[in-house]
Design a protein around this motif. Structure first.
Motif, PDB file in Angstrom:
ATOM      1  N   ASN A  30       0.812  -1.214   0.000  1.00 50.31           N
ATOM      2  CA  ASN A  30       0.000   0.000   0.000  1.00 50.31           C
ATOM      3  C   ASN A  30       0.847   1.266   0.000  1.00 50.31           C
ATOM      4  O   ASN A  30       0.438   2.311  -0.519  1.00 50.31           O
ATOM      5  CB  ASN A  30      -0.948   0.004   1.207  1.00 50.31           C
ATOM      6  CG  ASN A  30      -2.078  -0.998   1.032  1.00 50.31           C
ATOM      7  OD1 ASN A  30      -2.379  -1.420  -0.080  1.00 50.31           O
ATOM      8  ND2 ASN A  30      -2.708  -1.384   2.148  1.00 50.31           N
ATOM      9  N   THR A  31       2.053   1.181   0.611  1.00 50.33           N
ATOM     10  CA  THR A  31       2.961   2.326   0.611  1.00 50.33           C
ATOM     11  C   THR A  31       3.409   2.645  -0.811  1.00 50.33           C
ATOM     12  O   THR A  31       3.462   3.816  -1.226  1.00 50.33           O
ATOM     13  CB  THR A  31       4.180   2.035   1.507  1.00 50.33           C
ATOM     14  OG1 THR A  31       3.738   1.706   2.824  1.00 50.33           O
ATOM     15  CG2 THR A  31       5.112   3.234   1.573  1.00 50.33           C
ATOM     16  N   VAL A  32       3.745   1.611  -1.580  1.00 48.55           N
ATOM     17  CA  VAL A  32       4.153   1.815  -2.972  1.00 48.55           C
ATOM     18  C   VAL A  32       2.982   2.329  -3.799  1.00 48.55           C
ATOM     19  O   VAL A  32       3.147   3.235  -4.631  1.00 48.55           O
ATOM     20  CB  VAL A  32       4.718   0.512  -3.563  1.00 48.55           C
ATOM     21  CG1 VAL A  32       4.987   0.672  -5.069  1.00 48.55           C
ATOM     22  CG2 VAL A  32       6.006   0.109  -2.850  1.00 48.55           C
ATOM     23  N   LEU A  33       1.781   1.777  -3.581  1.00 49.27           N
ATOM     24  CA  LEU A  33       0.605   2.248  -4.319  1.00 49.27           C
ATOM     25  C   LEU A  33       0.359   3.731  -4.048  1.00 49.27           C
ATOM     26  O   LEU A  33       0.020   4.495  -4.963  1.00 49.27           O
ATOM     27  CB  LEU A  33      -0.625   1.414  -3.932  1.00 49.27           C
ATOM     28  CG  LEU A  33      -0.658  -0.029  -4.483  1.00 49.27           C
ATOM     29  CD1 LEU A  33      -1.801  -0.813  -3.864  1.00 49.27           C
ATOM     30  CD2 LEU A  33      -0.778  -0.015  -6.007  1.00 49.27           C
ATOM     31  N   ALA A  34       0.522   4.150  -2.795  1.00 51.14           N
ATOM     32  CA  ALA A  34       0.340   5.563  -2.462  1.00 51.14           C
ATOM     33  C   ALA A  34       1.374   6.427  -3.177  1.00 51.14           C
ATOM     34  O   ALA A  34       1.068   7.531  -3.664  1.00 51.14           O
ATOM     35  CB  ALA A  34       0.424   5.755  -0.953  1.00 51.14           C
TER      36      ALA A  34
END
Length: 496
Positions: free
Chosen positions: A56-60
């Protein structure tokens, strides 16, 4: 970046949220050209795994970059650097990465030889520019089979570190060739396999020379060898060449002025004039070198291709005093890109050279060396040489006939007894350099003689390689030379 993990520098501690730091790191890499427009980016799962963060950090981070226009996502959910990027400041702010590699160095650099230019000639240009083999006729399928066999049968050992002297089978096969054809009393242990003859020359220079040593060279000669000697610190002194080769009489006067460490020469087919060092001068050179204890670096680059009479044996075949460092190559026999050369020398010199080789290059291509050894053992190379000797002989004669037919009043040429190029003298009033420039515009490439002079002084000669082209191509190349000469003379008359 496809197929590799994408590394990002996130080590600096910062209160900024991690997804923002990832987004800024990617933006910086896009700005400085590490990630060019249209480059694919890793999937979110892949990048998260390589960075050790939650997906989710990369998606953000990706959403942040997409909002700003730095990246785009396709219908198949693949992510790319946007082909239409936001404006990038011409002068990044302090602390930001540079947009490209620095254009200068921040430390002093010593002088270096000028690099040779290798421009790709326009499509359709016929190249007479060098004495190189016709690689279209190399038995590539036979070489490929030998290469595959070497990998299959002995790949585990060949792909590991090997003997810096070179593969023992190749050294043994070459020793047999040098003994049979060139009269050298050598064994496998008297050879080092190198990356082409240039690798051998560099190895000799690094092993033999100290800064300031004087090395005599032919005043018209091979600039790449001169560069290798100068990089080792040598002071080069040119000596004239005439119809009998190197002027040995000039060496005595030279040695009285200052000690000479070595002489570099091409005595069999002098590069580029093709003349052969006469027997009397060979004897005089060996006697002079013995008296003054001078090393002779003999470059015998195309010994196999001799067409009239018997080939003259190398200086090394008559050396009884350990004076000659003998350099050769398989580039003319097979193909330049294989980078296979060799050095034959007295064992004490080779021992020191191996120490240099281990420090600089470690070893050659063991798999290729094993493959070529097999071709030598089975006679494939020998058959190819015999075939190409006949082909090149015919091409030499075809080029001479074409020159006599099209350029009889402009060039004087004597067919060389051997080699893969000829040296032609221009008639008075013919500017070789201007002619060569006009030749490129007419679709033919050849080299004026000034490219080979030690002081780069123009001389009224041209060098024309004949091995690379078929007979019909040679005829067309000479017709183009004739048109180029007409254009050159027309321009010259208009300027008067």
């Amino acid at each position: 970046m496809k197929g590799w993990d994408l590394t990002l520098d996130l080590r600096a501690p910062s209160p900024t949220p991690l997804f923002v730091r990832i987004a800024r790191a990617l933006e910086d890499d896009i700005r400085r050209g590490r990630l060019p427009p249209g480059a694919p980016l890793p999937g979110s799962r892949t990048l998260a795994e390589s960075l050790g963060v939650h997906r989710n950090t990369v998606l953000a981070a990706y959403r942040e970059l997409e909002t700003q226009g730095w990246i785009t996502t396709s219908a198949a959910r693949a992510t790319y650097v946007s082909p239409s990027l936001p404006d990038v400041p011409a002068h990044p702010s302090a602390g930001a990465p540079r947009p490209d590699m620095p254009s200068h160095v921040g430390f002093p650099l010593p002088s270096a030889p000028l690099r040779r230019e290798y421009p790709t000639p326009p499509r359709g240009t016929l190249v007479l520019a060098g004495g190189v083999p016709d690689v279209r006729l190399v038995p590539a399928s036979v070489l490929a089979r030998a290469y595959r066999r070497a990998l299959k049968l002995d790949g585990k050992r060949l792909l590991d570190y090997g003997d810096p002297s070179g593969h023992p089978r190749l050294r043994s096969a070459l020793a047999g060739m040098l003994s049979s054809l060139r009269g050298l009393a050598v064994r496998a242990d008297d050879l080092i396999i190198t990356r082409g003859s240039q690798g051998a020359l560099d190895l000799v220079a690094r092993t033999l020379l100290r800064p300031g040593d004087t090395v005599v060279v032919e005043a018209i000669g091979y600039r790449a060898a001169w560069n290798a000697l100068q990089l080792a610190g040598a002071r080069l002194v040119p000596v004239p060449v005439d119809g009998e080769g190197l002027r040995v009489d000039a060496l005595e006067a030279l040695s009285r002025r200052s000690p000479v460490r070595a002489v570099y020469l091409t005595p069999h087919h002098h590069y580029p004039t093709t003349v052969t060092l006469s027997p009397a001068r060979r004897l005089a050179l060996l006697a002079w070198a013995r008296t003054h204890r001078v090393a002779l670096i003999e470059d015998d680059y195309d010994h196999e291709f001799h067409y009239e009479g018997r080939p003259v044996l190398p200086l090394a075949s008559a050396d009884r005093d350990g004076l000659v460092l003998y350099v050769g190559t398989l580039s003319k026999v097979l193909a330049p890109a294989l980078r296979l050369g060799f050095l034959a020398a007295p064992r004490p010199f080779l021992e020191r050279a191996l120490g240099v080789r281990e420090a600089v290059d470690r070893q050659g291509d063991s798999v290729l060396e094993a493959a070529v050894a097999e071709l030598l053992e089975e006679g494939e190379v020998q058959r190819h040489v015999r075939k190409m000797r006949g082909v090149y002989h015919d091409r030499r004669d075809a080029l001479v006939r074409a020159l006599e037919r099209e350029l009889a009043g402009a060039l004087t040429v004597s067919p060389p007894a051997g080699g893969m190029a000829l040296w032609a003298h221009c008639a008075p009033g013919v500017d070789a350099d201007a002619w060569a420039r006009a030749g490129l515009e007419a679709g033919v490439a050849f080299v004026p003689g000034g490219a080979f002079t030690f002081d780069r002084r123009p001389i009224p000669t041209v060098r024309l390689g004949f091995a690379f082209l078929e007979e019909s191509e040679l005829a067309e190349a000479v017709r183009r030379m004739a048109r180029a000469l007409s254009n050159t003379l027309r321009v010259k008359r208009a300027q008067l």
